[in-house]
Design a protein around this motif. Structure first.
Motif, mmCIF file in Angstrom:
data_model
loop_
_atom_site.group_PDB
_atom_site.id
_atom_site.type_symbol
_atom_site.label_atom_id
_atom_site.label_comp_id
_atom_site.label_asym_id
_atom_site.label_seq_id
_atom_site.Cartn_x
_atom_site.Cartn_y
_atom_site.Cartn_z
ATOM 1 N N ILE A 1 0.872 -1.175 0.000
ATOM 2 C CA ILE A 1 0.000 0.000 0.000
ATOM 3 C C ILE A 1 0.907 1.222 0.000
ATOM 4 C CG2 ILE A 1 -1.769 1.287 1.241
ATOM 5 C CD1 ILE A 1 -2.699 -1.320 2.520
ATOM 6 N N PRO A 2 0.759 2.114 -0.990
ATOM 7 C CA PRO A 2 1.644 3.289 -1.034
ATOM 8 C C PRO A 2 1.621 4.039 0.297
ATOM 9 C CG PRO A 2 0.359 3.137 -3.051
ATOM 10 C CD PRO A 2 -0.173 2.077 -2.128
ATOM 11 N N ALA A 3 2.821 4.425 0.770
ATOM 12 C CA ALA A 3 2.965 5.017 2.110
ATOM 13 C C ALA A 3 2.166 6.309 2.247
ATOM 14 C CB ALA A 3 4.437 5.262 2.405
ATOM 15 N N GLU A 4 1.945 7.009 1.112
ATOM 16 C CA GLU A 4 1.248 8.294 1.210
ATOM 17 C C GLU A 4 -0.254 8.130 1.475
ATOM 18 O OE1 GLU A 4 0.613 10.793 -2.080
ATOM 19 O OE2 GLU A 4 0.670 9.198 -3.580
ATOM 20 N N ILE A 5 -0.787 6.916 1.335
ATOM 21 C CA ILE A 5 -2.218 6.723 1.577
ATOM 22 C C ILE A 5 -2.457 6.648 3.080
ATOM 23 C CG2 ILE A 5 -4.196 5.202 1.235
ATOM 24 C CD1 ILE A 5 -3.121 4.442 -1.459
ATOM 25 N N ASP A 6 -3.166 7.645 3.575
ATOM 26 C CA ASP A 6 -3.393 7.749 5.016
ATOM 27 C C ASP A 6 -4.793 8.311 5.220
ATOM 28 O OD1 ASP A 6 -3.373 8.164 7.713
ATOM 29 O OD2 ASP A 6 -1.613 9.479 7.744
ATOM 30 N N GLY A 7 -5.710 7.440 5.581
ATOM 31 C CA GLY A 7 -7.084 7.916 5.751
ATOM 32 C C GLY A 7 -8.046 6.779 6.023
ATOM 33 N N SER A 8 -9.329 7.087 5.843
ATOM 34 C CA SER A 8 -10.400 6.153 6.192
ATOM 35 C C SER A 8 -11.308 5.945 4.992
ATOM 36 C CB SER A 8 -11.233 6.723 7.342
ATOM 37 O OG SER A 8 -10.405 6.909 8.477
ATOM 38 N N TRP A 9 -11.563 4.687 4.696
ATOM 39 C CA TRP A 9 -12.455 4.347 3.584
ATOM 40 C C TRP A 9 -13.723 3.753 4.189
ATOM 41 C CZ3 TRP A 9 -12.051 -0.870 0.718
ATOM 42 C CH2 TRP A 9 -12.959 -0.924 -0.342
ATOM 43 N N TYR A 10 -14.841 4.447 3.974
ATOM 44 C CA TYR A 10 -16.137 3.994 4.493
ATOM 45 C C TYR A 10 -16.942 3.404 3.351
ATOM 46 C CZ TYR A 10 -14.888 6.997 8.415
ATOM 47 O OH TYR A 10 -14.234 7.580 9.476
ATOM 48 N N ARG A 11 -17.723 2.369 3.666
ATOM 49 C CA ARG A 11 -18.623 1.761 2.674
ATOM 50 C C ARG A 11 -20.003 1.597 3.305
ATOM 51 N NH1 ARG A 11 -17.519 -3.313 2.605
ATOM 52 N NH2 ARG A 11 -18.266 -3.840 0.527
ATOM 53 N N ALA A 12 -21.043 1.822 2.508
ATOM 54 C CA ALA A 12 -22.416 1.572 2.956
ATOM 55 C C ALA A 12 -22.912 0.314 2.260
ATOM 56 C CB ALA A 12 -23.322 2.745 2.608
ATOM 57 N N ILE A 13 -23.410 -0.629 3.059
ATOM 58 C CA ILE A 13 -23.795 -1.941 2.528
ATOM 59 C C ILE A 13 -25.185 -2.304 3.037
ATOM 60 C CG2 ILE A 13 -23.123 -4.375 2.322
ATOM 61 C CD1 ILE A 13 -20.641 -2.400 4.128
ATOM 62 N N PRO A 14 -26.138 -2.588 2.135
ATOM 63 C CA PRO A 14 -27.409 -3.143 2.590
ATOM 64 C C PRO A 14 -27.182 -4.602 3.002
ATOM 65 C CG PRO A 14 -27.585 -2.204 0.365
ATOM 66 C CD PRO A 14 -26.134 -2.345 0.683
ATOM 67 N N ASP A 15 -27.588 -4.977 4.203
ATOM 68 C CA ASP A 15 -27.360 -6.342 4.680
ATOM 69 C C ASP A 15 -28.549 -6.733 5.569
ATOM 70 O OD1 ASP A 15 -26.281 -8.779 5.437
ATOM 71 O OD2 ASP A 15 -24.287 -7.951 5.857
ATOM 72 N N PRO A 16 -29.564 -7.370 4.976
ATOM 73 C CA PRO A 16 -30.819 -7.589 5.711
ATOM 74 C C PRO A 16 -30.604 -8.413 6.972
ATOM 75 C CG PRO A 16 -30.793 -8.830 3.654
ATOM 76 C CD PRO A 16 -29.577 -7.962 3.633
ATOM 77 N N ALA A 17 -30.910 -7.819 8.113
ATOM 78 C CA ALA A 17 -30.656 -8.457 9.397
ATOM 79 C C ALA A 17 -31.591 -9.645 9.631
ATOM 80 C CB ALA A 17 -30.811 -7.429 10.521
#
Ligand code: V55
Ligand code: FE
Length: 477
Positions: free
Chosen positions: A33-49
């Motif tokens: 992973i390139p060293a300059e990548i510094d952060g948070s990746w969020y994903r929204a997922i439908p997942d029927p409970a």
């Protein structure tokens, strides 16, 4: 659990519910992973409970799950939690799905009458120091950006009057403003739309209401430095049909399409409506203004591509004919009367368009989309439409070659998000989940945006299957 999920594509195979809430530290990384990548990746997922109340339900009604991949120093940590909506709390208390059809409260169990039924499953939004999980049929839920704990529903402390909030706000990187809207703003199947601006400090700056010619699905909109554009396509809602237990959306091409355009500093009273034949699109790549000329870039299709809306409309369309004909630029000249506009092709058909944040709302040269190409393997079921995309495309709008990459014959790709580079002249990165249909596991791929055909510079191995996200978000540290 007393019964299983229905054996339809929305709930089976790679789309089988996962429902995993977890923390994983230091995932295994192949490559670097390139060293300059510094952060948070969020994903929204439908997942029927819970298994749906009605077997004929859609992927789009799944309870909202949010995942966070924190990337730092070449390391990746992962966290996933449900958004604790009122609906999920009610269902968990009853240990079954109390809510019926997609956006039809008339089909719910009487015990939840009047309770909130949104699922917060579509897009994570970061602005004004808040992380919001959005779904266009209701208000967003605020989530703690580090712990993913749900803080509660958000409406600016009661100041927002709209009952709904789009999953596709538009951020202006220069002014710091967030533009958004809510449709069905005064209730189910209403024609009211609220056009809103949140200022750079996170305050609600304006909320301006108007009515659309009919109540239609308004998933996304466009903003340029000078104009606001509201497309309206003929997927329509009707209160009588809902009260009779029917579908929220039906495709009604005879109603035609409308495109409303207004000056960005102006009021909704200045909306000019163009009338045009029935088309359909859910996502727009980008838009920009050049004096009186407003350019909008997207992939219109001739018919709606969601199988659950096709079914409700009595349509039987082979999947290969429902897709877009290709990405095009539509140019509206506001100095001329009438409904005419120009169309210029810009790339192959597909969806999941994005541009670098710095390019939003301006004349730009590079966009990223996804498509399906048989050269990259056979169709595999993944995501809400049926077959998933298997190819990432870098569109060159400056006249160069479009570039494409696949991730293997047994792979489909989930929506990519763009990560800006901190190195001048570097185009940044694309990060996305890859569905491996041979192992039924997922991995995360990171591509150099300017060199996608070289393949991933890093692959983060996931020890389980990640259900298809709807949309993602990158927040730099
Ligand atoms: C879309 C997604 C939705 C929805 C309506 O991608 C449209 C389009 C995830 O939920 O409710
Ligand atoms: Fe969307």
């Amino acid at each position: 659990m007393t019964h299983a999920y229905p054996e339809v594509f929305d709930f089976a195979g790679f789309n089988a519910p996962s429902r995993i809430e977890c923390d994983i530290y230091d995932l295994i990384v192949e490559g670097e992973i390139p060293a300059e990548i510094d952060g948070s990746w969020y994903r929204a997922i439908p997942d029927p409970a819970f298994p749906p109340k009605f077997a004929k339900d859609t992927y789009l009604s799944g309870d909202g799950m949010v995942s966070l991949m924190r990337i730092e120093n070449g390391h990746a940590d992962f966290k996933q939690r449900y958004v604790m909506t009122e609906r999920l709390k009610d269902d968990r208390a009853a240990r079954r799905a109390l809510h019926g059809l997609y956006r039809n409260p008339f089909t719910d169990d009487p015990s939840v009458k009047g309770r909130d039924r949104t699922v917060a499953n579509t897009t994570p939004v970061w602005h004004g120091g808040r992380l919001l999980m959005t779904k266009e049929d209701g208000l967003p839920y605020e989530v703690d950006p580090k712990t993913l704990e749900t803080k509660g529903q958000f409406n600016y402390g009661g100041r927002l009057k709209s009952q709904t909030f789009t999953a596709h706000p538009r951020l202006d990187d220069d002014s710091g403003e967030m533009f958004f809207f809510g449709y069905e703003a005064s209730g189910l199947a209403t024609r009211d739309v609220a056009f809103c601006i949140e200022d750079k400090n996170g305050e609600l700056q304006s909320e301006d209401w108007f009515q659309v010619p009919y109540c239609g699905l308004m998933h996304d909109f466009l903003v340029t430095k000078e104009h606001i554009v509201f497309p309206l396509w003929p997927m329509t809602a009707d209160l009588k049909r809902l009260a009779a237990g029917g579908a929220h959306w039906v495709w009604e091409p005879e109603k035609g399409s409308y495109i409303g355009i207004m000056p960005r500093g102006g009021s909704v009273k200045h909306l000019r409506w163009y009338r045009l034949p029935a088309r359909c699109s859910f996502h727009y790549l980008n838009a920009h203004s050049d004096g009186n000329r407003v350019h909008i870039d997207f992939a219109p299709s001739k018919v709606v591509m969601f199988p659950f809306i096709q079914d409700a409309s009595g349509l039987h369309i082979p999947p290969d004919q429902a897709g877009g004909r290709g990405y095009v630029r539509w140019t509206f000249d506001l100095s001329k009367p009438g409904d005419d506009f120009e169309e210029t092709p810009i790339g192959p058909g597909g969806d999941m368009p994005c541009v670098a944040r710095k390019d939003a709302m301006k004349k730009y040269e590079v966009g990223y989309i996804q498509t399906f190409t048989p050269q990259n393997g056979p169709p595999h079921v993944a995501g809400p439409v049926g077959a998933g995309f298997n190819t990432v495309v870098r569109l060159d709008l400056a006249g160069g070659q479009h570039r494409m990459t696949g991730l293997g014959a047994n792979a489909t790709v989930q929506e990519h998000v763009h990560i800006p580079s901190r190195t001048p002249g570097h185009e940044g990165y694309l990060i996305f989940a890859v569905d491996r249909h041979d192992t039924m596991l997922s991995e995360i791929a990171i591509l150099e945006a300017g060199n996608i055909e070289r393949g991933p510079v890093a692959r983060v191995k996931m020890p389980f299957r990640l259900r298809n996200q709807v949309h993602g978000l990158w927040v730099e540290n």
